[in-house]
Design an enzyme around this catalytic site. Structure first.
Site, PDB file in Angstrom:
ATOM      1  CB  THR A  27      42.683  42.120  37.702  1.00 11.19           C
ATOM      2  OG1 THR A  27      42.341  41.913  36.328  1.00 11.19           O
ATOM      3  CG2 THR A  27      41.836  43.237  38.258  1.00 11.19           C
ATOM      4  NE  ARG A  31      44.147  35.838  41.167  1.00  2.92           N
ATOM      5  CZ  ARG A  31      43.063  36.466  41.592  1.00  2.92           C
ATOM      6  NH1 ARG A  31      41.884  36.070  41.188  1.00  2.92           N
ATOM      7  NH2 ARG A  31      43.162  37.487  42.413  1.00  2.92           N
ATOM      8  CB  SER A 122      40.998  36.027  44.771  1.00  2.00           C
ATOM      9  OG  SER A 122      39.870  36.708  45.205  1.00  2.00           O
ATOM     10  CG  HIS A 123      37.346  34.968  42.344  1.00  2.00           C
ATOM     11  ND1 HIS A 123      38.238  36.008  42.420  1.00  2.00           N
ATOM     12  CD2 HIS A 123      37.114  34.776  41.041  1.00  2.00           C
ATOM     13  CE1 HIS A 123      38.524  36.426  41.214  1.00  2.00           C
ATOM     14  NE2 HIS A 123      37.855  35.698  40.345  1.00  2.00           N
ATOM     15  CE  LYS A 135      45.004  39.001  46.853  1.00  9.15           C
ATOM     16  NZ  LYS A 135      43.588  39.457  46.755  1.00  9.15           N
ATOM     17  CG  ASP A 286      36.900  36.358  47.808  1.00 11.79           C
ATOM     18  OD1 ASP A 286      36.988  36.797  48.972  1.00 11.79           O
ATOM     19  OD2 ASP A 286      37.658  36.733  46.891  1.00 11.79           O
ATOM     20  CG  ASP A 288      41.324  36.982  48.638  1.00  9.86           C
ATOM     21  OD1 ASP A 288      40.184  36.776  48.169  1.00  9.86           O
ATOM     22  OD2 ASP A 288      42.027  37.947  48.285  1.00  9.86           O
ATOM     23  CG  ASP A 290      39.357  40.221  48.307  1.00 11.38           C
ATOM     24  OD1 ASP A 290      38.674  39.219  48.007  1.00 11.38           O
ATOM     25  OD2 ASP A 290      40.334  40.612  47.638  1.00 11.38           O
ATOM     26  NE  ARG A 291      36.108  38.666  43.967  1.00 19.84           N
ATOM     27  CZ  ARG A 291      35.918  38.473  42.680  1.00 19.84           C
ATOM     28  NH1 ARG A 291      34.798  37.912  42.260  1.00 19.84           N
ATOM     29  NH2 ARG A 291      36.827  38.825  41.807  1.00 19.84           N
ATOM     30  CB  THR A 353      38.360  46.396  36.529  1.00 19.98           C
ATOM     31  OG1 THR A 353      37.108  46.694  35.933  1.00 19.98           O
ATOM     32  CG2 THR A 353      38.262  45.085  37.273  1.00 19.98           C
ATOM     33  CD  GLU A 372      36.906  46.252  41.745  1.00 16.84           C
ATOM     34  OE1 GLU A 372      37.192  46.349  40.541  1.00 16.84           O
ATOM     35  OE2 GLU A 372      37.504  45.510  42.531  1.00 16.84           O
ATOM     36  CD  GLU A 373      31.734  44.005  38.246  1.00 19.96           C
ATOM     37  OE1 GLU A 373      31.073  42.962  38.355  1.00 19.96           O
ATOM     38  OE2 GLU A 373      32.964  44.025  38.065  1.00 19.96           O
ATOM     39  CB  SER A 374      33.736  41.818  40.881  1.00 20.16           C
ATOM     40  OG  SER A 374      34.634  42.771  41.423  1.00 20.16           O
ATOM     41  CE  LYS A 385      37.751  42.210  45.761  1.00 18.18           C
ATOM     42  NZ  LYS A 385      38.961  42.458  44.954  1.00 18.18           N
TER      43      LYS A 385
HETATM   44  C1  VG1 Z   1      38.058  40.440  38.906  1.00 18.50           C
HETATM   45  C2  VG1 Z   1      36.974  41.467  39.165  1.00 18.50           C
HETATM   46  C3  VG1 Z   1      37.594  42.744  39.711  1.00 18.50           C
HETATM   47  C4  VG1 Z   1      38.404  42.420  40.980  1.00 18.50           C
HETATM   48  C5  VG1 Z   1      39.422  41.356  40.658  1.00 18.50           C
HETATM   49  C6  VG1 Z   1      40.187  40.901  41.882  1.00 18.50           C
HETATM   50  O1  VG1 Z   1      38.963  40.924  37.937  1.00 18.50           O
HETATM   51  O2  VG1 Z   1      36.244  41.723  38.002  1.00 18.50           O
HETATM   52  O3  VG1 Z   1      36.572  43.675  39.967  1.00 18.50           O
HETATM   53  O4  VG1 Z   1      39.056  43.569  41.433  1.00 18.50           O
HETATM   54  O5  VG1 Z   1      38.772  40.200  40.118  1.00 18.50           O
HETATM   55  O6  VG1 Z   1      39.330  40.436  42.874  1.00 18.50           O
HETATM   56  P1  VG1 Z   1      38.879  40.507  36.391  1.00 18.50           P
HETATM   57  O7  VG1 Z   1      40.058  41.144  35.739  1.00 18.50           O
HETATM   58  O8  VG1 Z   1      38.888  39.017  36.367  1.00 18.50           O
HETATM   59  O9  VG1 Z   1      37.578  41.044  35.891  1.00 18.50           O
HETATM   60  V1  VG1 Z   1      39.903  39.295  43.953  1.00 18.50           V
HETATM   61  O10 VG1 Z   1      38.676  38.933  45.066  1.00 18.50           O
HETATM   62  O11 VG1 Z   1      40.375  38.133  42.929  1.00 18.50           O
HETATM   63  O12 VG1 Z   1      41.201  40.041  44.675  1.00 18.50           O
HETATM   64 CO    CO Z   2      39.304  37.926  46.629  1.00 24.53          CO
END
Ligand code: VG1
Ligand code: CO
Length: 552
Positions: A27, A31, A122-123, A135, A286, A288, A290-291, A353, A372-374, A385
């Protein structure tokens, strides 16, 4: 190489015994566990494929940095030496290699770079036993589209060699000009440009007045990248007392934590706001940056609701005072923002997503805000984001309206109704079990229409497919949707960012119009749908888990 190194460095071609076959980005970037990235030539293979695929490498400028996790500095050294071997004119790196994802997006745009490489998972947790990631963003500052990452993956599968120069890269502590052979390296402070952008978007004087009144704030940087940014913004510029930023020093392993700003992994902050009485506002970002998670006293703001609130109150921020061109949300995000967009008479787009799907809409000027909901929200100010932007936007709204977060939510629901929403994650499920569950549910979809589910009738069931309104590209297989006659829905997806087994995400949504019962616990409001999907998808039997790992 040092600042004074001018001799041409030795360029080496390194041959691979066999190509890597598992470098398919998910996504958001490639990773993998740190251990996988530490295999000889693993990082180099992916970077070689990126440099062969990214347009403009010869003579171009690249932005480079990361979230400070274990492996960050080693990767920067390797990428700088590979960049020099591939004819880049200049690489812009940040001091200490610390660069948040939204700040990278901004730097790419400001410096008209060909793109950027952000070293982050990221997270996901970091450290030798955690995860690492790469990325790649394009010239618009946003995540590269699937066509690019597919091409990179194809390239890695047959790659037999890569080019790199020998020696060591400059140390990154101090801003300044350096070089490796003919390639210039500019080390900049990663915080400066980002902070000046925020000052253009929001009214810092007004927010400062709020923070200097009786408005104690707690920001949790989770020992990840936002610490230095948040200290500069909240403590140095806006006047929040020292200590308002918690866990503000980036650590290679995030202090052993999981830098994911939700109620499970940011529980210390959540407890301060939801159980204690000392703070009126809380937020976290988070790994990096962005959340974002937004909390008020005794109030958790669901990210889908957050996007709707920002949309409804956008004109309170100087940057958006003229109104919004349109908005967008990812498919699993609740329709709360759709209702606001309907009232405002602006377009609302539904994308798959992942932030990369917002890029075309932002570039074409069709949308101003998206989310996004995340825990991801952003705008056209960058192409990612942006966690701190969202926190500042909330503070801007509170500075103008002078009420509590809970009062903002209450008045929002009274006006637009409430979308009860929850996401249940089942993490680290054995891959076969997760795919078995998903494939079986997908096979059931054609028969579901008209059947009863959670006391209602199923009006449609499909696997979400998206046609980009700007370039007409089609992306299929983006999540299983079960839509009910009253507008409620359940979505089931497999995560594209996890690295251990598979993660099943179940998204639940049910709408109560204004005038209805707006005060329920979402888990109770959604209880019949939760048991409905558990039964239909056989979640417990197939995962062996009797409850989700994370409930949002
Ligand atoms: C998750 C989230 C998605 C977000 C992605 C990257 O992906 O659900 O909404 O865009 O992480 O966020 P997935 O495929 O695990 O549902 V980040 O902060 O990792 O750039
Ligand atoms: Co992130």
């Amino acid at each position: 190489m040092t600042a004074s190194a001018s001799a041409e460095p030795t360029q080496t071609i390194v041959h691979l015994d066999a190509p890597f076959t598992d470098q398919k980005p998910g996504t958001s970037g490639l990773r993998k566990s740190s251990q996988q990235f530490e295999q000889p030539h693993y990082l180099e293979s992916f970077i070689e494929a990126v440099f062969r695929t990214l347009p403009g490498v010869q003579g171009g400028t690249l932005v480079l940095g990361g979230d400070g996790r274990y492996g960050n500095l080693r990767a920067i050294d390797v990428i700088l030496r590979m960049a020099a071997a591939h004819g880049l004119k200049q690489v812009i790196v940040t001091s200490g290699g610390i660069l948040s994802t939204p700040a990278a997006s901004n730097l790419i745009r400001r410096r008209e770079a060909i793109g950027g490489i952000i070293l982050s998972a990221s997270h996901n947790p970091g450290g030798p036993k955690g995860d690492f990631g790469v990325k790649v963003n394009g010239a618009n500052g946003g995540p590269t589209p699937g066509s690019f990452t597919d091409a990179v993956f194809e390239c890695t599968k047959t790659l037999r060699q890569y080019a790199i120069v020998e020696g060591v890269s400059p140390r990154l502590e101090t801003p300044g000009q350096y070089s490796i052979g003919a390639m210039q390296i500019e080390v900049v402070d990663g915080v400066d440009d980002f902070v000046s952008l925020m000052q253009q978007l929001f009214d810092f004087d007004r927010i400062s007045d709020l923070l200097r009144s009786d408005f104690p704030l707690a920001f949790d940087a989770m020992h990840a990248v936002t610490g230095p940014y948040a200290k500069r913004v909240f403590e140095d510029l806006l006047g929040a007392p020292a200590g308002s930023v918690r866990n503000g020093i980036p650590l290679e392993d995030f202090g052993g934590g999981h830098p994911d700003p939700n109620l499970t992994y940011a529980h210390d902050l959540a407890a301060l706001l939801l159980d204690g009485n000392d703070y009126r506002f809380g937020a976290a970002c988070d790994g990096d940056g962005d959340r974002n998670m937004i909390l008020g006293h005794r109030c958790f703001v669901n990210p889908s609701d957050s996007l709707a609130v920002l949309t409804a109150n956008a004109t309170l921020a100087p940057a958006y005072a003229g109104g919004l061109a349109g908005v967008a949300r990812s498919m699993p995000t609740s329709s709360a923002v759709d209702v606001v967009a309907g009232e405002l008479g602006i377009d609302c787009f539904e994308t798959p997503t992942g932030w990369k799907f917002f890029g075309n809409l932002l570039d074409a000027g069709r949308i101003t805000l998206c989310g996004e909901e995340s825990f991801g929200t952003g705008s056209n100010h960058v192409r990612e984001k942006d966690g701190l932007w969202a926190v500042l936007f909330w503070l801007q709204i509170l500075a103008v309206r002078r009420c509590s977060v809970a009062e903002v939510m209450r008045s929002h629901w009274n006006r637009f109704g409430r979308h009860y929403y929850s996401r249940h994650d089942y993490e680290a499920v054995p891959s076969e079990a997760a795919h078995g569950l998903y494939d079986r549910l997908e096979a059931l979809l054609p028969e579901l229409r008209g059947q009863s589910f959670a006391g209602r009738s199923i009006s449609a069931a499909d696997n979400f497919s998206y046609t980009d309104p700007v370039d007409q590209s089609v992306t299929k297989g983006q999540g299983l949707r079960i839509l009910l006659e009253d507008g409620s829905r359940v979505v089931v997806r497999l995560s594209g960012t996890g690295t251990k087994g598979a993660t099943i995400r179940v998204y639940l949504e049910s709408y109560v119009p204004s005038g209805g019962d707006l005060d329920q616990d979402p888990q109770i409001a959604l209880a019949d749908m939760i048991s409905g999907i558990n039964a239909l998808a056989e979640i417990q039997q197939r995962t062996g888990m009797d409850r989700p790992t994370v409930i949002t």
